[in-house]
Design a protein around this motif. Structure first.
Motif, PDB file in Angstrom:
ATOM      1  N   LEU A 190       3.166   9.615 -11.636  1.00 39.42           N
ATOM      2  CA  LEU A 190       3.912  10.499 -10.738  1.00 39.42           C
ATOM      3  C   LEU A 190       3.535  11.957 -11.007  1.00 39.42           C
ATOM      4  O   LEU A 190       3.370  12.756 -10.069  1.00 39.42           O
ATOM      5  CB  LEU A 190       5.416  10.288 -10.924  1.00 39.42           C
ATOM      6  N   GLY A 191       3.371  12.303 -12.284  1.00 41.74           N
ATOM      7  CA  GLY A 191       2.926  13.654 -12.626  1.00 41.74           C
ATOM      8  C   GLY A 191       1.554  13.957 -12.045  1.00 41.74           C
ATOM      9  O   GLY A 191       1.282  15.068 -11.575  1.00 41.74           O
ATOM     10  N   GLU A 192       0.673  12.950 -12.061  1.00 41.10           N
ATOM     11  CA  GLU A 192      -0.672  13.130 -11.497  1.00 41.10           C
ATOM     12  C   GLU A 192      -0.596  13.397  -9.993  1.00 41.10           C
ATOM     13  O   GLU A 192      -1.362  14.201  -9.446  1.00 41.10           O
ATOM     14  CB  GLU A 192      -1.503  11.884 -11.781  1.00 41.10           C
ATOM     15  N   LEU A 193       0.338  12.697  -9.316  1.00 39.92           N
ATOM     16  CA  LEU A 193       0.508  12.925  -7.882  1.00 39.92           C
ATOM     17  C   LEU A 193       0.939  14.370  -7.628  1.00 39.92           C
ATOM     18  O   LEU A 193       0.405  15.039  -6.722  1.00 39.92           O
ATOM     19  CB  LEU A 193       1.550  11.951  -7.322  1.00 39.92           C
ATOM     20  N   TYR A 194       1.899  14.867  -8.419  1.00 39.92           N
ATOM     21  CA  TYR A 194       2.346  16.252  -8.244  1.00 39.92           C
ATOM     22  C   TYR A 194       1.227  17.243  -8.573  1.00 39.92           C
ATOM     23  O   TYR A 194       1.103  18.301  -7.951  1.00 39.92           O
ATOM     24  CB  TYR A 194       3.576  16.521  -9.114  1.00 39.92           C
ATOM     25  N   LEU A 238       2.736  22.160  -9.690  1.00 41.78           N
ATOM     26  CA  LEU A 238       2.322  22.132 -11.089  1.00 41.78           C
ATOM     27  C   LEU A 238       3.490  22.121 -12.067  1.00 41.78           C
ATOM     28  O   LEU A 238       3.402  21.498 -13.129  1.00 41.78           O
ATOM     29  CB  LEU A 238       1.393  23.322 -11.374  1.00 41.78           C
ATOM     30  N   SER A 239       4.581  22.804 -11.753  1.00 38.93           N
ATOM     31  CA  SER A 239       5.729  22.816 -12.676  1.00 38.93           C
ATOM     32  C   SER A 239       6.321  21.418 -12.823  1.00 38.93           C
ATOM     33  O   SER A 239       6.612  20.958 -13.936  1.00 38.93           O
ATOM     34  CB  SER A 239       6.800  23.793 -12.185  1.00 38.93           C
ATOM     35  N   ASP A 240       6.506  20.728 -11.683  1.00 38.82           N
ATOM     36  CA  ASP A 240       7.010  19.356 -11.726  1.00 38.82           C
ATOM     37  C   ASP A 240       6.009  18.426 -12.408  1.00 38.82           C
ATOM     38  O   ASP A 240       6.388  17.530 -13.181  1.00 38.82           O
ATOM     39  CB  ASP A 240       7.294  18.857 -10.307  1.00 38.82           C
ATOM     40  N   ALA A 241       4.735  18.636 -12.119  1.00 39.70           N
ATOM     41  CA  ALA A 241       3.693  17.813 -12.738  1.00 39.70           C
ATOM     42  C   ALA A 241       3.722  17.965 -14.254  1.00 39.70           C
ATOM     43  O   ALA A 241       3.613  16.973 -14.992  1.00 39.70           O
ATOM     44  CB  ALA A 241       2.323  18.218 -12.201  1.00 39.70           C
ATOM     45  N   LYS A 242       3.891  19.189 -14.716  1.00 37.39           N
ATOM     46  CA  LYS A 242       3.931  19.463 -16.156  1.00 37.39           C
ATOM     47  C   LYS A 242       5.134  18.780 -16.808  1.00 37.39           C
ATOM     48  O   LYS A 242       5.015  18.158 -17.876  1.00 37.39           O
ATOM     49  CB  LYS A 242       3.971  20.967 -16.392  1.00 37.39           C
ATOM     50  N   ALA A 243       6.302  18.878 -16.173  1.00 38.38           N
ATOM     51  CA  ALA A 243       7.521  18.281 -16.737  1.00 38.38           C
ATOM     52  C   ALA A 243       7.394  16.755 -16.815  1.00 38.38           C
ATOM     53  O   ALA A 243       7.756  16.142 -17.832  1.00 38.38           O
ATOM     54  CB  ALA A 243       8.730  18.680 -15.893  1.00 38.38           C
ATOM     55  N   LEU A 244       6.897  16.145 -15.772  1.00 37.97           N
ATOM     56  CA  LEU A 244       6.743  14.686 -15.766  1.00 37.97           C
ATOM     57  C   LEU A 244       5.702  14.228 -16.786  1.00 37.97           C
ATOM     58  O   LEU A 244       5.890  13.211 -17.463  1.00 37.97           O
ATOM     59  CB  LEU A 244       6.333  14.215 -14.365  1.00 37.97           C
ATOM     60  N   PHE A 251      -0.457   0.192  -6.398  1.00 36.77           N
ATOM     61  CA  PHE A 251      -0.399   0.490  -4.959  1.00 36.77           C
ATOM     62  C   PHE A 251      -0.340   2.002  -4.730  1.00 36.77           C
ATOM     63  O   PHE A 251      -1.056   2.555  -3.887  1.00 36.77           O
ATOM     64  CB  PHE A 251       0.825  -0.215  -4.368  1.00 36.77           C
ATOM     65  N   ALA A 252       0.503   2.673  -5.500  1.00 34.15           N
ATOM     66  CA  ALA A 252       0.645   4.124  -5.344  1.00 34.15           C
ATOM     67  C   ALA A 252      -0.659   4.855  -5.663  1.00 34.15           C
ATOM     68  O   ALA A 252      -1.013   5.840  -5.009  1.00 34.15           O
ATOM     69  CB  ALA A 252       1.771   4.640  -6.244  1.00 34.15           C
ATOM     70  N   GLN A 253      -1.384   4.392  -6.667  1.00 33.36           N
ATOM     71  CA  GLN A 253      -2.649   5.036  -7.011  1.00 33.36           C
ATOM     72  C   GLN A 253      -3.644   4.937  -5.863  1.00 33.36           C
ATOM     73  O   GLN A 253      -4.384   5.880  -5.586  1.00 33.36           O
ATOM     74  CB  GLN A 253      -3.227   4.405  -8.280  1.00 33.36           C
ATOM     75  N   SER A 254      -3.684   3.780  -5.218  1.00 32.75           N
ATOM     76  CA  SER A 254      -4.566   3.648  -4.053  1.00 32.75           C
ATOM     77  C   SER A 254      -4.087   4.530  -2.909  1.00 32.75           C
ATOM     78  O   SER A 254      -4.891   5.203  -2.253  1.00 32.75           O
ATOM     79  CB  SER A 254      -4.637   2.187  -3.604  1.00 32.75           C
ATOM     80  N   LEU A 255      -2.784   4.551  -2.669  1.00 28.51           N
ATOM     81  CA  LEU A 255      -2.239   5.366  -1.585  1.00 28.51           C
ATOM     82  C   LEU A 255      -2.498   6.856  -1.806  1.00 28.51           C
ATOM     83  O   LEU A 255      -2.741   7.602  -0.852  1.00 28.51           O
ATOM     84  CB  LEU A 255      -0.735   5.117  -1.442  1.00 28.51           C
ATOM     85  N   SER A 256      -2.448   7.289  -3.081  1.00 31.60           N
ATOM     86  CA  SER A 256      -2.644   8.714  -3.364  1.00 31.60           C
ATOM     87  C   SER A 256      -4.047   9.185  -2.983  1.00 31.60           C
ATOM     88  O   SER A 256      -4.267  10.374  -2.753  1.00 31.60           O
ATOM     89  CB  SER A 256      -2.380   9.005  -4.838  1.00 31.60           C
ATOM     90  N   LYS A 257      -4.979   8.238  -2.923  1.00 29.85           N
ATOM     91  CA  LYS A 257      -6.350   8.587  -2.513  1.00 29.85           C
ATOM     92  C   LYS A 257      -6.517   8.531  -0.995  1.00 29.85           C
ATOM     93  O   LYS A 257      -7.606   8.776  -0.475  1.00 29.85           O
ATOM     94  CB  LYS A 257      -7.347   7.642  -3.184  1.00 29.85           C
ATOM     95  N   MET A 258      -5.400   8.210  -0.313  1.00 29.30           N
ATOM     96  CA  MET A 258      -5.436   8.127   1.152  1.00 29.30           C
ATOM     97  C   MET A 258      -4.534   9.183   1.783  1.00 29.30           C
ATOM     98  O   MET A 258      -4.218   9.107   2.972  1.00 29.30           O
ATOM     99  CB  MET A 258      -4.991   6.727   1.600  1.00 29.30           C
TER     100      MET A 258
END
Length: 897
Positions: free
Chosen positions: A413-417, A423-429, A369-376
């Protein structure tokens, strides 16, 4: 007591069915992390229940519920307890059942060692059992254990061993006359045969299975068998057949349900069939888009939407199936950018997900669901809401102690960030996700997080570290080569989104590290290896299985053949990179042409359309000159100093759809074929080159001249086939002819098995396409599909192990409008097992074809190389007829010597 015993038997039966059929009930659009076992098996029969049957029954019910809910850690604990209870009461058969289910639960957790040990313990336990009164039950359970072992072996890449194990189980099922189990077992065997490249055998198995199922009266067994078969056919790429079989499954489920209106389970069977029909239609959408058929893709999209909507409606009383259908529908609507329709689904899906108890299934649904929402996000969806949902998924996965699911939740979740620029949060996740994936050796997930880390580091301008991350993603993909399609069935339809970019972006980074054209040759060598690996991965994806062939050491060949240059054009987003290998130590060069990918591909696409039209010579020459200036002009000055007379191209992307001979040098007023002999190498996975100079030309010539209607396709008359075959016969000393009615698959195979032909020449209609179902060669009575070539042309047996030196495909063509049609041509060249393949990119039913073939064989007979023979034959036609339509369609793939 008797009723309780019967209930225990039913529960254990249902439990194993759930464990072993989970893959087919799971939406294929979820990401790689959440695909489950493909292995199907029949119920295990429970006998002699324990003394405390109420307690054991409770354990079975609880463990089944936990497994269905995706709570595998807890299911493992209860199954271990159940096995111990059975052991304590000396109930060996039910202990074996519990252990078999335990092995499957371990597989879900990725605990391969424990799964192996448990199933080995089960089989050993059954082999030592000597209770003659339970021989039939014992045999049934033993066969089930073998089925599970086969699945475990396949999951670990031991395909031949898995096939042998399943064949042993099949013998038991045949003896027991267990039709339902035999159906599932044969489907498993067909998948293993496919993975091993035994396409004819796999096709025969599936065809026989289909025929047997269709002969049976309508029943739940028939509906389930057709359903499973339809899903397997989709995973193997047979989309049209998958659609037909799943429609039959749905029809049978409706018929059985109408005859038994109080049996609510048939509504589930109907909705599952509709859900799978939607998945197949969605796969057909992707296939049509890859062919460039946007109109057909829209039609399949409409079908998929209708199937998903109908599945959700019928499954209203079955929340899991309804939610799967709605999630798949949402994903499809988002992909088609139908955001207003998609928004209407959001509250329904959200309310259902909010009511799910913590489980792997619930986590999967949240991520989907989140993956679809991220594209919206640009359409009234807030990133914080998506992040909140993914954070809940992470927390639930942690509480379940499910590292695989936790890794995917963290990485998503990292991909969403990454998407929102944090980018810092994305890298850590992403780093946390990697730790979880690598702790269970889940390389199918890890490659995605290495790739994601590479993108993040690149955005942070840390090019060196980004390149290292891409290197790890690339190496993970290489390690998965044999299993990638099996691990994620959806990958075959999203290759260009989920696999190909890893290779191209890695090459881009490697070449960015180049300070000039000659320094750091290791990076050039690595870039060349990566692009070769991409071509091999494309072929693997095309065939849905690895192409296991010997590898040619091209560098040694170049040093031996001093007049040959090898050219690797690499198409990147903003430029064309050209790596050239010339004779001499460390002579690998790199040149760059600043032409955007879309401009290059548009030029190639238009040229591909113009070439099969004789009257468009001016347009052909103009576009051919542009391509010459981009591809050849930057490197040609290096050729003169080396005495280069032959060019070998390892082509990339759309460049494979046009003949390199056509490139036009405006300054010298010459086509490339007038200056060099030219050949192509499809990914270098070829048999060792060998000259025809000392080989006796013994040619099997076959053709279809008359008009034919085969499998609903109409093929026009080829009026010059007889003349062409006569030209070939007159140019060689030994030949055998199969014309029209004599040219059947059976006769072709019989001749190849009985006589050591060095050349096989087929003058007939054929088509090359990026769709494996649309790549074929016409025989008199059927279409010879590309997958059958491997078994047919290599079927000489131990008595005649000689390799076919040359396969000639005259009158074949690339599929109109297919941007990647030459992938089918490369597939034919690889699977034919010949050292070289000469083919036409468009059909010429003209006298020039027979003249060309006559001259080509005369040159071969005179002892020149195949590339030189091709060049001279083309020049002979060009001297009489300058228009490229007549002389340019011929391409040589493979051994050019």
């Amino acid at each position: 007591m008797k009723n309780l015993k019967y209930l225990l038997l039913l529960l254990l039966t249902a439990f194993l069915c759930v464990l072993l059929s989970g893959f087919y009930n799971y939406p294929i659009f979820l990401t790689t992390a959440f695909t489950t076992s493909k292995i199907l098996s029949s119920p295990v029969v429970a006998t002699k229940p324990a003394v405390n049957q109420t307690q054991i029954l409770s354990l079975v019910q609880q463990s089944q519920a936990l497994y269905e809910g995706g709570q595998f850690v807890e299911a493992v604990q209860l199954l271990k307890k159940a096995a111990d209870e059975f052991k304590a009461t000396n109930n060996v058969l039910n202990e074996a059942i519990a252990l078999t289910n335990l092995s499957l639960a371990y597989q879900q957790l990725g605990q391969w060692l424990e799964a192996n040990q448990t199933i080995s313990q089960t089989i050993k336990l059954l082999q030592t059992l000597k209770d003659s009164d339970s021989s039939q039950e014992q045999s049934q359970i033993f066969a089930q254990a073998l089925d599970v072992r086969g699945g475990l072996e396949l999951a670990q890449g031991q395909t031949e061993v898995a096939l042998s194990t399943w064949q042993s189980a099949a013998k038991i099922y045949q003896h027991l006359d267990d039709i339902s189990a035999l159906i599932r077992n044969h489907i498993n065997q067909a998948q293993a045969m496919q993975a091993l490249g035994n396409y004819l055998q796999a096709d025969h198995t599936l065809t026989s299975l289909r025929e047997n199922l269709q002969k049976q009266p309508d029943s739940p067994v028939k509906a389930r068998g057709l359903y499973s078969l339809g899903n397997v056919l989709r995973s193997l790429g047979y989309l049209s057949d998958s659609h037909k079989i799943l429609e039959e499954s749905y029809s049978v489920a409706v018929q059985v349900g109408s005859a038994m209106p109080t049996a609510g389970g048939y509504a589930i069977a109907q909705s599952n069939a509709l859900l799978s029909l939607g998945n197949t239609a969605r796969a057909q959408t992707s296939a049509q888009l890859s062919l460039g058929n946007s109109s057909s893709a829209k039609d399949y999209t409409k079908r998929a939407i209708q199937y998903y909507q109908q599945a959700a409606l019928i499954a209203s009383a079955t929340p899991t199936v309804r939610l799967q259908a709605q999630l798949n529908l949402l994903r499809l609507l988002v992909e088609q950018e139908e955001f207003s329709t998609a928004k209407a689904l959001l509250p329904q899906i959200q309310s259902q997900i909010d009511n799910l108890p913590p489980s792997r299934t619930a986590v999967n649904y949240r991520i989907n669901f989140a993956q679809s929402l991220s594209k919206m996000i640009q359409n009234e969806v807030q990133p914080k809401d998506v992040a909140k949902m993914l954070a809940q998924a992470v927390q639930d996965a942690k509480s379940l102690k499910d590292q695989r699911t936790e890794s995917y939740a963290l990485g998503t979740l990292g991909e969403l960030y990454e998407q929102t620029g944090q980018l810092s949060d994305a890298k850590a996740l992403t780093q946390q996700a990697l730790v979880e994936a690598e702790s269970i050796d889940a390389q199918d997930i890890a490659y995605q997080w290495h790739w994601q880390m590479g993108r993040i580091l690149q955005k942070q301008s840390n090019i060196s570290a980004a390149t290292d991350a891409y290197s790890r993603a690339y190496n993970a993909l290489k390690s998965l080569r044999n299993d990638l399609v099996a691990i994620n069935p959806d990958v075959q339809f999203s290759f260009r989104e989920s696999i190909e970019p890893v290779y191209r972006q890695y090459v881009d980074l490697l070449l960015q590290l180049q300070e000039n054209t000659i320094q750091k040759p290791d990076n050039l060598i690595q870039a060349r290896q990566v692009i070769e690996s991409l071509q091999l991965a494309e072929l693997d994806n095309f065939f849905r299985s690895p192409c296991l062939l010997p590898r040619v050491d091209l560098d040694k060949l170049v040093e031996k053949e001093k007049s040959t240059a090898v050219i690797y054009p690499i198409i990147l987003d903003n430029r064309l990179e050209i790596i050239t290998r010339l004779p001499g130590q460390d002579t690998i060069y790199r040149k760059t042409t600043k032409v955007p990918k879309d401009v290059l591909e548009k030029t190639v696409e238009q040229l591909q359309k113009d070439l099969p039209v004789a009257s468009r010579e001016p347009d052909v020459k103009q576009r051919s000159q542009q391509l010459y200036d981009w591809l050849i002009k930057p490197i040609e000055s290096d050729f003169a100093n080396k005495g280069i007379t032959s060019l070998v191209f390892v082509l990339d992307g759309s460049l494979r759809n046009i003949p390199m001979a056509i490139l036009y040098d405006q300054q010298q007023q010459k086509y490339l074929i007038e200056k060099y002999a030219i050949s192509l190498m499809p990914g270098l996975q070829l048999l060792a080159p060998k000259s025809l100079h000392n080989v006796r030309l013994n040619v099997l010539i076959a053709g279809v001249e008359q008009e034919r209607l085969i499998e609903g396709k109409s093929f026009s008359e080829l009026s010059n086939v007889t003349q062409e075959l006569k030209q070939v016969q007159s140019s060689v000393k030994s030949s055998k002819e199969l014309l029209n009615q004599k040219f059947t698959k059976a006769n072709l195979q019989k001749q190849i098995q009985s006589t050591p032909f060095s050349v096989v020449h087929l003058a007939t209609h054929g088509q090359f396409s990026s769709d494996i179902e649309q790549t074929y060669i016409l025989t008199w009575d059927s279409l010879l599909k590309v997958k059958e070539l491997d078994s047919l042309l290599r079927a000489r047996g131990e008595s005649r192990p000689e390799t076919i030196e040359l396969l000639v495909l005259s009158a074949c063509k690339t599929a109109t409008g297919d941007k990647r049609a030459a992938l089918g041509l490369a597939g034919v060249a690889v699977r034919a097992g010949a050292r070289s393949t000469l083919a036409t990119l468009w059909t010429i039913d003209d006298e020039s074809t027979s003249d060309f073939m006559g001259e080509f064989y005369r040159q071969l007979d005179a002892g020149v190389t195949k590339a030189k023979a091709l060049q001279r034959a083309q020049l002979a036609i060009l001297a009489k007829e300058n228009r490229p339509y007549f002389w340019a369609p011929y391409v040589l793939l493979g051994n050019w010597l």
